[in-house]
Motif scaffolding. Structure first.
Motif, PDB file in Angstrom:
ATOM      1  N   ASN A  57     -37.403  25.443 -67.820  1.00 14.30           N
ATOM      2  CA  ASN A  57     -37.703  26.782 -68.317  1.00 14.30           C
ATOM      3  C   ASN A  57     -38.321  27.612 -67.198  1.00 14.30           C
ATOM      4  O   ASN A  57     -38.913  27.057 -66.258  1.00 14.30           O
ATOM      5  CB  ASN A  57     -38.685  26.728 -69.490  1.00 14.30           C
ATOM      6  N   SER A  58     -38.219  28.929 -67.309  1.00 12.80           N
ATOM      7  CA  SER A  58     -38.826  29.777 -66.287  1.00 12.80           C
ATOM      8  C   SER A  58     -39.248  31.113 -66.882  1.00 12.80           C
ATOM      9  O   SER A  58     -38.742  31.526 -67.939  1.00 12.80           O
ATOM     10  CB  SER A  58     -37.854  30.015 -65.130  1.00 12.80           C
ATOM     11  N   THR A  59     -40.185  31.761 -66.194  1.00 15.76           N
ATOM     12  CA  THR A  59     -40.653  33.088 -66.580  1.00 15.76           C
ATOM     13  C   THR A  59     -40.592  33.992 -65.364  1.00 15.76           C
ATOM     14  O   THR A  59     -41.157  33.669 -64.315  1.00 15.76           O
ATOM     15  CB  THR A  59     -42.101  33.040 -67.101  1.00 15.76           C
ATOM     16  N   ARG A 115     -30.721  31.691 -75.265  1.00 22.59           N
ATOM     17  CA  ARG A 115     -31.768  31.016 -74.498  1.00 22.59           C
ATOM     18  C   ARG A 115     -32.672  31.995 -73.745  1.00 22.59           C
ATOM     19  O   ARG A 115     -33.652  31.574 -73.126  1.00 22.59           O
ATOM     20  CB  ARG A 115     -31.118  30.077 -73.478  1.00 22.59           C
ATOM     21  N   TYR A 137     -37.925  35.387 -70.128  1.00 19.59           N
ATOM     22  CA  TYR A 137     -37.988  33.944 -70.275  1.00 19.59           C
ATOM     23  C   TYR A 137     -36.578  33.363 -70.307  1.00 19.59           C
ATOM     24  O   TYR A 137     -35.731  33.860 -71.056  1.00 19.59           O
ATOM     25  CB  TYR A 137     -38.688  33.549 -71.582  1.00 19.59           C
ATOM     26  N   SER A 147     -34.915  29.720 -71.060  1.00 22.63           N
ATOM     27  CA  SER A 147     -35.189  28.349 -71.493  1.00 22.63           C
ATOM     28  C   SER A 147     -33.946  27.490 -71.275  1.00 22.63           C
ATOM     29  O   SER A 147     -32.815  27.988 -71.275  1.00 22.63           O
ATOM     30  CB  SER A 147     -35.598  28.333 -72.972  1.00 22.63           C
ATOM     31  N   SER A 148     -34.196  26.204 -71.058  1.00 25.00           N
ATOM     32  CA  SER A 148     -33.111  25.223 -70.868  1.00 25.00           C
ATOM     33  C   SER A 148     -32.063  25.753 -69.899  1.00 25.00           C
ATOM     34  O   SER A 148     -30.879  25.864 -70.227  1.00 25.00           O
ATOM     35  CB  SER A 148     -32.459  24.887 -72.218  1.00 25.00           C
ATOM     36  N   SER A 149     -32.502  26.083 -68.694  1.00 23.46           N
ATOM     37  CA  SER A 149     -31.632  26.763 -67.742  1.00 23.46           C
ATOM     38  C   SER A 149     -30.365  25.962 -67.439  1.00 23.46           C
ATOM     39  O   SER A 149     -30.359  24.728 -67.477  1.00 23.46           O
ATOM     40  CB  SER A 149     -32.389  27.059 -66.457  1.00 23.46           C
TER      41      SER A 149
END
Lengths: 109, 113
Positions: A18-20, A58, A73, A75-77
């Motif tokens: 995940n990333s922000t 996502r 955001y 998620s689950s890249s």
């Protein structure tokens, strides 16, 4: 005029992480948008989000207009998420989008 | 879903030649824009167009550039005498009323040799 700053400039992730991504802006905005630029250079509209929270699969985004920032955001890249993510905004009577420098994301398998 | 379309997707031209980049904005939109992105750099505003006239232009948009809405659907950007530094990705965009979401075309990659 409005200033738009993005962080981090570069990001490397393993698939599934995940990333922000963050976008700060210097003035109250009428429009704030997030885009994904794919490896072919095409700009894909992700979110139009001058305030509040939106979700699309996502991806989700939140803009806190009073504190002058927006977050994207992921998620689950997936490897297909690779590319450059831009935020762009305009303020007041100014109807041109001012762009950040982007966050370059690489998702490794 | 309506979309902004641009043609051509890629154009190679010799320095000094004129080029016309074409765009079809979304049909009920009133504001039209051109933006430019030099390779590896951020996207920059060139010009906005409303009610059949330029509403704002940047310092990049000098006398070598012009825009036109020749009919009810097309919106064009002309570069009169191209220079090497005009090589970039050019994006057309439109928005319904100038205060809401802007929708972008897929871009035209211009290469000046």
């Amino acid at each position: 005029g409005i200033q738009v700053e993005q962080s981090p400039p570069d990001l490397i992730l393993q698939e599934g992480a995940n990333s922000t991504l963050r976008c700060n802006f210097s003035d109250s905005v009428n429009n704030l948008q997030w885009f994904h630029q794919n490896p072919w250079g095409q700009l894909i509209n992700l979110f139009y989000i001058p305030s509040g929270t939106k979700q699309n699969g996502r991806l989700s985004a939140t803009t806190v207009a009073t504190e002058r920032y927006s977050l994207l955001y992921i998620s689950s890249s997936q490897t297909t998420d690779s590319g450059v993510y831009f935020c762009a905004a305009y303020a007041g009577n100014n109807r041109k989008l001012i762009w950040g420098l982007g966050t370059s994301l690489a998702v490794n398998p | 879903e309506p979309e902004v379309t641009q043609t051509p997707s890629h154009q190679v031209t010799q320095m000094g030649q004129e080029v016309i980049l074409r765009c079809v904005p979304i049909s009920n939109h009133l504001y039209f824009y051109w933006y430019r992105q030099i390779l590896g750099q951020k996207v920059e505003f060139l010009v906005s167009f409303y009610n059949n006239e330029i509403s704002e232009k940047s310092e990049i948009f000098d006398d070598q550039f012009s825009v036109e809405r020749p009919d009810g659907s097309n919106f064009t950007l002309k570069i009169r005498s191209t220079k090497l530094e005009d090589s970039a990705m050019y994006f057309c965009a439109s928005s319904r009323d100038g205060n809401t979401e802007a929708f972008f075309g897929q871009g035209t990659r211009l290469t000046v040799v």
